[in-house]
Design an enzyme around this catalytic site. Structure first.
Site, mmCIF file in Angstrom:
data_model
loop_
_atom_site.group_PDB
_atom_site.id
_atom_site.type_symbol
_atom_site.label_atom_id
_atom_site.label_comp_id
_atom_site.label_asym_id
_atom_site.label_seq_id
_atom_site.Cartn_x
_atom_site.Cartn_y
_atom_site.Cartn_z
ATOM 1 N N ASP A 169 0.852 -1.186 0.000
ATOM 2 C CA ASP A 169 0.000 0.000 0.000
ATOM 3 C C ASP A 169 0.894 1.245 0.000
ATOM 4 O OD1 ASP A 169 -2.979 0.869 0.422
ATOM 5 O OD2 ASP A 169 -1.799 2.169 1.729
ATOM 6 N N ILE A 170 0.597 2.203 -0.878
ATOM 7 C CA ILE A 170 1.388 3.433 -0.958
ATOM 8 C C ILE A 170 1.040 4.314 0.242
ATOM 9 C CG2 ILE A 170 1.953 5.464 -2.339
ATOM 10 C CD1 ILE A 170 1.072 3.888 -4.815
ATOM 11 N N ASN A 177 -2.315 12.794 -3.444
ATOM 12 C CA ASN A 177 -3.275 13.235 -4.452
ATOM 13 C C ASN A 177 -3.805 14.630 -4.148
ATOM 14 O OD1 ASN A 177 -3.372 11.253 -6.428
ATOM 15 N ND2 ASN A 177 -4.940 10.046 -5.406
ATOM 16 N N HIS A 182 -4.449 14.340 -9.065
ATOM 17 C CA HIS A 182 -4.640 12.950 -9.476
ATOM 18 C C HIS A 182 -3.759 12.520 -10.651
ATOM 19 C CE1 HIS A 182 -7.893 11.786 -6.747
ATOM 20 N NE2 HIS A 182 -8.279 13.047 -6.835
ATOM 21 N N ASP A 186 -1.442 9.241 -10.503
ATOM 22 C CA ASP A 186 -1.420 8.125 -11.452
ATOM 23 C C ASP A 186 0.013 7.784 -11.863
ATOM 24 O OD1 ASP A 186 -4.139 7.940 -11.380
ATOM 25 O OD2 ASP A 186 -4.480 8.929 -13.313
ATOM 26 N N GLU A 213 -4.487 2.388 -4.632
ATOM 27 C CA GLU A 213 -3.032 2.426 -4.418
ATOM 28 C C GLU A 213 -2.527 1.135 -3.783
ATOM 29 O OE1 GLU A 213 -4.809 4.425 -0.704
ATOM 30 O OE2 GLU A 213 -5.335 4.080 -2.802
#
Length: 306
Positions: A169-170, A177, A182, A186, A213
């Site tokens: 998980d980021i 974001n 966004h 990405d 994410e």
């Protein structure tokens, strides 16, 4: 060059077909059904040309076996035979053949039908690939994960080899974001997916975007210590990309990783252990993020940065 397998007990007939198609395709000849089955299972073919009338195992029986094998069931099969009755043609098509050509055949007809079915096969493979690939990152998507995890879990259970499930998980991604937008988010997801997948490239490895994410992967054959050390290298590699984060939460974009290594047993499912891997990820977040938390074969927790 596309590969075609010809299964025919008549070398004269098989050689004739190879002479017709050999300029455009890579041709392999098998003169017995058993050899044909071995060849089809051990290499990657775009089409199989199968004679129906053979001694021992006939073409219909071999076609049924090809349809039962995971590796060969998607490869198109054209039946070539001297049997011109409607019942034989119907039987072949019901069993899964894509076409039925009666001898004597015309060279141009053979070329046209072979070309058509190879084009259809490649188009179908492209559609399947797109349906199982995350469009943003190019790695496998959740649908492909669901399909592959079931197959590999069953294989590890049968072979009784260690199986490691890992969740990524980021860290602070919503904050990223909100700060950078966004489109930038990405790009971060894509860069991290590329970096992690470069460390999970063995045929026994798998990596997919699980959603948002979050990513999921698995490894076969490594014990818990080896898997734990490998995932620590991956975590460090992501940090070493030095993607700037919002300085109020972190200097660089990082990932938290949770996972588990087990030797699968028939009384426990993949999903059961996936939940444990997710719980390890939760603990990695709880203990400060940008770290790996792992459960070994005895469900004993190992923590990075303790």
């Amino acid at each position: 060059m596309e590969k075609i397998l010809i299964v025919d007990d008549s070398l004269l007939q098989a050689t004739h077909l190879r002479n017709i198609l050999g300029d455009e395709y890579d041709i392999t000849i098998a003169q017995t059904p058993e050899e044909g089955l071995r060849q089809a299972s051990s290499d990657s073919y775009s089409l199989i040309l199968l004679d129906v009338v053979m001694p021992g195992m006939d073409g219909f029986t071999l076609l049924k076996k090809l349809q039962e094998e995971v590796i060969t069931r998607s490869v198109p099969v054209i039946l070539i035979t001297s049997l011109s009755d409607v019942e034989s043609e119907q039987k072949g098509l019901v069993l899964g053949a894509v076409d039925y050509i009666v001898k004597p055949f015309h060279e141009l007809i053979i070329k046209a039908r072979v070309n058509t079915h190879i084009k259809l096969y490649n188009y179908r493979r492209q559609v399947e690939y797109q349906s199982q690939t995350d469009q943003l990152t190019g790695v496998a998507n959740r649908r492909q994960h669901d399909l592959c995890s079931a197959t590999k879990w069953n294989e590890a259970t049968r072979l009784q080899v260690p199986f490691s499930i890992c969740m990524f998980d980021i860290d602070y991604f919503k904050r990223y974001n909100d700060t950078f937008g966004h489109p930038a988010g990405d790009k971060v997801i894509t860069a991290i997916a590329k970096e992690i997948s470069s460390y999970l490239k063995r045929t026994t490895d798998f990596f997919a975007r699980y959603g948002g994410e979050e990513f999921v992967g698995f490894l076969m054959g490594d014990d818990s210590n080896k898997a734990f050390e490998h995932l620590k290298k991956i975590r460090q590699a992501v940090e070493d990309l030095h993607i700037p984060h919002d300085p109020e939460v972190a200097q660089w974009v990082t990932v938290s990783i949770g996972g588990i290594t087990i030797v699968p047993q028939e009384d426990k499912s993949y999903d059961f252990y996936l939940k444990i891997a997710d719980a390890m990820l939760y603990d990695a977040k709880k203990y400060g993020r940008n770290r790996v938390v792992w459960a070994d074969e005895n469900i004993k927790q190992m923590r990075e940065k303790d």
